[in-house]
Design an enzyme around this catalytic site. Structure first.
Site, PDB file in Angstrom:
ATOM      1  CG  PHE A 107      39.678  28.189  79.913  1.00 28.51           C
ATOM      2  CD1 PHE A 107      39.265  27.925  81.212  1.00 28.51           C
ATOM      3  CD2 PHE A 107      39.304  27.314  78.907  1.00 28.51           C
ATOM      4  CE1 PHE A 107      38.480  26.814  81.502  1.00 28.51           C
ATOM      5  CE2 PHE A 107      38.522  26.196  79.189  1.00 28.51           C
ATOM      6  CZ  PHE A 107      38.107  25.952  80.494  1.00 28.51           C
ATOM      7  CG  ASP A 177      37.583  32.977  75.811  1.00 26.77           C
ATOM      8  OD1 ASP A 177      36.384  33.166  76.107  1.00 26.77           O
ATOM      9  OD2 ASP A 177      38.139  31.855  75.892  1.00 26.77           O
ATOM     10  CE1 TYR A 202      30.168  26.452  79.177  1.00 29.05           C
ATOM     11  CE2 TYR A 202      29.878  25.809  76.887  1.00 29.05           C
ATOM     12  CZ  TYR A 202      30.696  26.034  77.966  1.00 29.05           C
ATOM     13  OH  TYR A 202      32.051  25.850  77.846  1.00 29.05           O
ATOM     14  CE  LYS A 203      32.421  29.556  80.377  1.00 29.37           C
ATOM     15  NZ  LYS A 203      32.751  28.589  81.415  1.00 29.37           N
ATOM     16  NE  ARG A 351      34.851  29.362  88.588  1.00 32.19           N
ATOM     17  CZ  ARG A 351      34.811  28.999  87.310  1.00 32.19           C
ATOM     18  NH1 ARG A 351      35.694  29.489  86.461  1.00 32.19           N
ATOM     19  NH2 ARG A 351      33.918  28.141  86.883  1.00 32.19           N
TER      20      ARG A 351
HETATM   21  C1  LIG Z   1      37.727  31.299  79.141  1.00 35.47           C
HETATM   22  C2  LIG Z   1      37.075  30.074  78.596  1.00 35.47           C
HETATM   23  N1  LIG Z   1      37.185  29.769  77.285  1.00 35.47           N
HETATM   24  C3  LIG Z   1      36.588  28.684  76.768  1.00 35.47           C
HETATM   25  C4  LIG Z   1      35.847  27.826  77.570  1.00 35.47           C
HETATM   26  C5  LIG Z   1      35.195  26.595  77.056  1.00 35.47           C
HETATM   27  O1  LIG Z   1      35.218  26.276  75.776  1.00 35.47           O
HETATM   28  P1  LIG Z   1      34.308  25.115  75.243  1.00 35.47           P
HETATM   29  O2  LIG Z   1      32.893  25.550  75.368  1.00 35.47           O
HETATM   30  O3  LIG Z   1      34.774  24.921  73.868  1.00 35.47           O
HETATM   31  O4  LIG Z   1      34.507  23.909  76.104  1.00 35.47           O
HETATM   32  C6  LIG Z   1      35.716  28.108  78.922  1.00 35.47           C
HETATM   33  C7  LIG Z   1      34.954  27.184  79.828  1.00 35.47           C
HETATM   34  O5  LIG Z   1      34.801  26.021  79.616  1.00 35.47           O
HETATM   35  C8  LIG Z   1      36.344  29.243  79.443  1.00 35.47           C
HETATM   36  O6  LIG Z   1      36.254  29.527  80.735  1.00 35.47           O
HETATM   37  N1  LIG Z   2      32.059  23.664  79.983  1.00 34.90           N
HETATM   38  C1  LIG Z   2      32.198  22.967  81.134  1.00 34.90           C
HETATM   39  C2  LIG Z   2      31.844  21.613  81.168  1.00 34.90           C
HETATM   40  C3  LIG Z   2      31.960  20.898  82.346  1.00 34.90           C
HETATM   41  C4  LIG Z   2      32.427  21.544  83.468  1.00 34.90           C
HETATM   42  C5  LIG Z   2      32.768  22.848  83.457  1.00 34.90           C
HETATM   43  C6  LIG Z   2      32.696  23.572  82.283  1.00 34.90           C
HETATM   44  C7  LIG Z   2      33.105  24.966  82.218  1.00 34.90           C
HETATM   45  O1  LIG Z   2      32.553  25.711  81.464  1.00 34.90           O
HETATM   46  C8  LIG Z   2      34.191  25.424  83.076  1.00 34.90           C
HETATM   47  C9  LIG Z   2      34.433  26.882  82.945  1.00 34.90           C
HETATM   48  N2  LIG Z   2      34.841  27.286  81.623  1.00 34.90           N
HETATM   49  C10 LIG Z   2      35.446  27.450  83.892  1.00 34.90           C
HETATM   50  O2  LIG Z   2      35.689  28.638  83.820  1.00 34.90           O
HETATM   51  O3  LIG Z   2      36.002  26.775  84.712  1.00 34.90           O
END
Ligand SMILES: Cc1ncc(COP(=O)(O)O)c(C=O)c1O
Ligand SMILES: Nc1ccccc1C(=O)C[C@H](N)C(=O)O
Length: 379
Positions: A107, A177, A202-203, A351
């Site tokens: 990511f 991660d 938040y997921k 997805r």
């Molecule tokens: C694998 C992964 N790491 C990190 C993040 C996000 O990090 P953050 O919450 O700091 O935006 C995401 C999604 O946004 C993700 O899919």
């Molecule tokens: N934090 C976000 C804010 C806005 C839009 C998407 C995200 C996601 O979390 C994307 C996710 N990490 C992803 O796997 O694509």
């Protein structure tokens, strides 16, 4: 709680809102903040409005889901920031070895945080290899292995136990991660011998947009792992206002600044959903959902230019199913307009996130009916 008329296949990006959250947020705003004001920071160590202890209380709930002890988890900040903290600590423990090995398709924020740390230290090499080549690249010059267990595009799940063991045998520290793992299935960090881990609130944990993230630091590293972002809320006694930093016990030292009370409260309540849930059941349901979804999609692969990119082997699958399609961006826009909410991911990925706590097999059927209708309309 989900609005009617939607098939929501995006709980891997923003989890649905648990029914209990609005009342908690309302209480925090009107009572704890509105009435108690500053007294809520230390109101009552046993009561929910003891804001100072909120990060630790939430950490204990997360710990249960990821195979960690409560004092090995810190909650706060974003996953990005926690990745930085973990990488900085791991690299320091790695001594002379200045290579971070990672998946070339990791990511973006994981790659970017490693690059940023490289800017600071000036002597790092970020070595990016295809995920299939990770094991072959665990060589003696690598200090830290930075991996996302479940790939955000393909949904491919790495073998965390095997890779952690292989890394350890080479003297390499691991940073995992768990963004697409925590809450999607049971994770066993200590069982795998992982060193550090991070993940999103938040997921699959349903903590709400921008929910605080978590950081895991294995107990064996607490004494030696440096706290690079040494903020006063990770101090042993913040209100002593000492001139020098002295770390709080355990992972609490990795909390940096003032806890995000509103969003921590939402996450705290959201995590109660998991209190009586067996994560083995969650995994079983997730696999049953993805199996059903893939089987129903099967006939569409013969009719439309769709290619499954999620592994068919169940052990290699997270809780999402993805397909390539040459017009993936447009197809997803049509799906969203039709109430089938998934994600487009560059360059050509459709997805679909499967969330075992709130999806039924009927949802899988309804989603595939919608996908079929959209693909037929475009053909
Ligand atoms: C694998 C992964 N790491 C990190 C993040 C996000 O990090 P953050 O919450 O700091 O935006 C995401 C999604 O946004 C993700 O899919
Ligand atoms: N934090 C976000 C804010 C806005 C839009 C998407 C995200 C996601 O979390 C994307 C996710 N990490 C992803 O796997 O694509």
């Amino acid at each position: 709680m989900l609005p009617g008329g939607l098939v929501y296949l995006d709980g891997n990006s923003l989890g649905a809102m648990p029914r209990s959250v609005p009342a908690r947020l309302s209480h925090v705003a009107s009572q704890e903040w509105g009435q108690q004001l500053i007294r809520s920071w230390t109101a009552d160590a046993e009561a929910a409005q003891d804001w100072m202890a909120l990060p630790d209380r939430v950490a204990a709930k997360v710990a249960r889901l990821i195979g960690a002890a409560p004092h090995e988890v810190a909650v706060g900040d974003s996953t990005s920031v926690n990745t930085f903290k973990a990488l900085a600590a791991a690299l320091s423990l790695a001594g002379e070895r200045r290579v971070i090995l990672t998946d070339a398709d990791n990511f973006p924020t994981d790659l970017y945080m490693a690059q940023g740390l490289g800017t600071l230290t000036g002597d790092l090499e970020l070595r990016r290899v295809p995920s299939a080549d990770i094991a072959a690249n665990l060589t003696g010059d690598v200090g830290v292995l930075l991996l996302t267990e479940v790939d955000y595009r393909t949904g491919r799940r790495l073998d965390m136990a095997a890779l952690s063991a292989q890394a350890r045998a080479q003297g390499i520290l691991t940073v995992w991660d768990l963004a697409h793992s925590a809450g999607a299935f049971g994770v066993d960090l200590n069982g795998c011998g992982a060193d550090f881990a991070v993940g999103c609130g938040y997921k699959f944990l349903n903590g709400g947009p921008g929910a605080p993230a978590f950081l895991f630091v294995a107990e064996r590293h607490h004494a030696a792992a440096p706290v690079v972002l040494s903020g006063w809320m990770g101090h042993a006694d913040p209100f002593e206002m000492a001139r020098d930093y002295a770390p709080a016990p355990g992972a609490r030292r990795f909390v940096v600044g003032t806890p995000q009370v509103l969003s921590l409260s939402a996450l705290d309540t959201a995590l109660d959903v998991f209190a009586d849930v067996d994560m083995a059941d969650v995994r079983e349901k997730s696999l049953s959902l993805s199996r059903t979804f893939m089987a129903l999609m099967g006939p569409l692969l013969a009719r439309f230019p769709l290619t499954l990119v999620t592994p068919e082997a169940e052990a290699e699958r997270g809780s999402q199913v993805s397909y390539r399609h040459p017009q993936a961006r447009e197809v997803m826009a049509d799906l969203i307009a039709a109430g089938i909410i998934g994600d487009f991911r560059t360059p050509d990925i459709l997805r679909f996130g499967l969330t075992p706590l709130y999806h039924s097999h009927a949802d899988m059927w309804q989603a595939v009916q919608g996908i079929k209708a959209v693909l037929e309309a475009r053909a």
